[in-house]
Motif scaffolding. Structure first.
Motif, PDB file in Angstrom:
ATOM      1  N   LYS A 127       6.270 -22.233  22.320  1.00 37.66           N
ATOM      2  CA  LYS A 127       4.871 -21.813  22.198  1.00 37.66           C
ATOM      3  C   LYS A 127       3.929 -23.011  22.273  1.00 37.66           C
ATOM      4  CE  LYS A 127       5.663 -17.590  19.523  1.00 37.66           C
ATOM      5  NZ  LYS A 127       5.399 -16.892  18.241  1.00 37.66           N
ATOM      6  N   ASN A 149       7.059 -25.554   9.427  1.00 41.41           N
ATOM      7  CA  ASN A 149       5.707 -24.979   9.469  1.00 41.41           C
ATOM      8  C   ASN A 149       5.740 -23.459   9.394  1.00 41.41           C
ATOM      9  OD1 ASN A 149       5.150 -27.630  10.102  1.00 41.41           O
ATOM     10  ND2 ASN A 149       4.504 -27.221  12.185  1.00 41.41           N
ATOM     11  N   LEU A 150       6.891 -22.871   9.720  1.00 39.14           N
ATOM     12  CA  LEU A 150       7.005 -21.423   9.796  1.00 39.14           C
ATOM     13  C   LEU A 150       7.501 -20.801   8.500  1.00 39.14           C
ATOM     14  CD1 LEU A 150       8.762 -21.352  13.299  1.00 39.14           C
ATOM     15  CD2 LEU A 150       6.307 -21.375  12.811  1.00 39.14           C
ATOM     16  N   PRO A 179      -1.132 -27.015  13.330  1.00 41.19           N
ATOM     17  CA  PRO A 179      -0.570 -25.727  12.893  1.00 41.19           C
ATOM     18  C   PRO A 179      -1.201 -25.164  11.618  1.00 41.19           C
ATOM     19  CG  PRO A 179       1.172 -27.320  13.391  1.00 41.19           C
ATOM     20  CD  PRO A 179      -0.116 -28.079  13.312  1.00 41.19           C
ATOM     21  N   ARG A 182      -2.592 -21.499  11.493  1.00 35.91           N
ATOM     22  CA  ARG A 182      -1.548 -20.484  11.464  1.00 35.91           C
ATOM     23  C   ARG A 182      -0.854 -20.460  10.105  1.00 35.91           C
ATOM     24  NH1 ARG A 182       0.109 -15.618  12.157  1.00 35.91           N
ATOM     25  NH2 ARG A 182       2.311 -15.376  12.680  1.00 35.91           N
ATOM     26  N   GLN A 183      -0.605 -21.626   9.521  1.00 34.06           N
ATOM     27  CA  GLN A 183       0.020 -21.688   8.200  1.00 34.06           C
ATOM     28  C   GLN A 183      -0.820 -20.922   7.177  1.00 34.06           C
ATOM     29  OE1 GLN A 183       0.169 -26.101   8.365  1.00 34.06           O
ATOM     30  NE2 GLN A 183       2.222 -25.912   7.527  1.00 34.06           N
ATOM     31  N   GLN A 185      -3.100 -18.675   7.707  1.00 34.50           N
ATOM     32  CA  GLN A 185      -3.132 -17.249   8.031  1.00 34.50           C
ATOM     33  C   GLN A 185      -1.892 -16.542   7.484  1.00 34.50           C
ATOM     34  OE1 GLN A 185      -3.197 -16.382  12.228  1.00 34.50           O
ATOM     35  NE2 GLN A 185      -3.075 -14.184  11.934  1.00 34.50           N
ATOM     36  N   GLN A 186      -0.724 -17.161   7.660  1.00 35.92           N
ATOM     37  CA  GLN A 186       0.521 -16.558   7.168  1.00 35.92           C
ATOM     38  C   GLN A 186       0.511 -16.435   5.644  1.00 35.92           C
ATOM     39  OE1 GLN A 186       3.403 -19.262   8.958  1.00 35.92           O
ATOM     40  NE2 GLN A 186       3.960 -17.717  10.468  1.00 35.92           N
TER      41      GLN A 186
END
Length: 331
Positions: A127, A149-150, A179, A182-183, A185-186
């Motif tokens: 990605k 990060n995920l 990132p 996105r972090q 947001q999660q």
């Protein structure tokens, strides 16, 4: 005749002596050079470099003997990485090892399309545009994703298990870390599903870190999630010290935080990852092409708990967390 033979001998000897430095220089020039660039700092990476060199040695390369390593450290200042990458490319290193978080391989890829790159990052390299696919990277880039990060939703869940009555959970993120959006947001999505309120502090400099600490105290956070970020790794002791002073139960990405006095971590073994960076770097020096080396992914994540810190911050570790889930308990 003896004089002529003597003159010939001296001439030959002189020519050989003159050739020795040239031969030495040629041999030195033939020694491969690794360009090692990291978004972290050397002070917090001593054990990681040991692991990297161990990986090199497993494939026949020993620093100072048959390989040279040029080191560059951004110390959490990501805007320094492009110049570091360009400098190493100009030095025509044989392999560019770009680790210490996502900004490092991004800068390396922008700097060269020909020099082989071995990366270490916490996100998705497909990605992110680093490689075409995990199995067939294509081009001049391969490496390993740590997936750290995920893992923010998982860390959030573990923190909530630890402090189920937390009214406010603090979140520390670095807005300069690509990132981070996105972090966050999660984390917000995970919090929204259970109605958990958050107080978010953002920091990318020491002054902002101090302000972030103050905001967390003012907001009366009951627990703290420190998002995965290389800059925070370089300020590990300060962050852990803050959490302990404020008696904040906190969760981090790597075991090193827990060894430094942090309460809880969830992520991969970063030393194992750096050993693998060394193995891949050496494999390329031995003739392999990055396009033929699949991008590696972690197969094990470890939960580490510091019982002394738990006692200091007043948190009781449940038997389920301690006995069933913990991979390592530090007492």
């Amino acid at each position: 005749m003896p004089d002529m033979k003597r003159r010939n001998f001296i001439t030959l000897l002189g020519g050989a002596a003159a050739a020795w430095p040239l031969a030495a220089r040629a041999q030195q020039a033939a020694t491969p050079v690794i360009g090692f660039m990291s978004a972290r700092s050397p002070e917090d990476s001593v054990h990681l470099l040991e692991a990297f060199r161990r990986g090199l040695e497993e494939r026949g390369f020993v620093e100072g003997r048959n390989v040279v390593i040029e080191y560059r450290w951004a110390r959490g200042e990501y805007d320094r990485l492009p110049d570091m990458a360009a400098d190493l490319v100009n030095r025509r290193v044989n392999v560019l090892t770009a680790v210490g978080g996502d900004p490092s391989p991004r800068a390396a890829k922008r700097a060269t399309a020909s020099i082989p790159i071995v990366f270490g990052m916490g996100g998705d390299p497909v990605k992110d545009g680093l490689v075409e696919s995990f199995n067939r990277p294509g081009g001049n880039v391969t490496g390993m994703t740590l997936m750290t990060n995920l893992m923010e939703p998982k860390r959030f869940g573990l923190l909530r298990d630890l402090v189920p009555d937390a009214r406010l959970v603090g979140v520390l993120v670095n807005p300069n870390f690509a990132p981070s959006a996105r972090q966050l947001q999660q984390i917000e999505e995970a919090a929204g599903r259970i109605g958990q309120r958050l107080v978010v502090a953002q920091a990318s400099t020491d002054a902002e870190l101090d302000a972030g600490f103050a905001a967390l105290v003012k907001g009366r956070a009951d627990a703290l999630l420190v998002a995965a970020d290389p800059y925070f790794d370089t300020r590990r002791d300060r962050i852990v010290g803050f959490a302990r002073r404020e008696r904040l139960p906190a969760i981090y990405q790597f075991r090193e935080y827990v060894l430094a006095g942090g309460l809880l971590s969830y992520g991969i073994s970063i030393t194992d990852a750096y050993r693998q960076f060394g193995v891949y770097t050496a494999t390329i020096l031995n003739g392999a092409k990055p396009a033929d080396l699949p991008v590696l992914q972690p197969t094990k994540f470890e939960l580490v708990i510091n019982l002394k810190t738990a006692k200091d911050v007043g948190v009781k570790i449940s038997d389920n967390l301690l006995l069933s889930l913990a991979d390592e308990v530090i007492e």
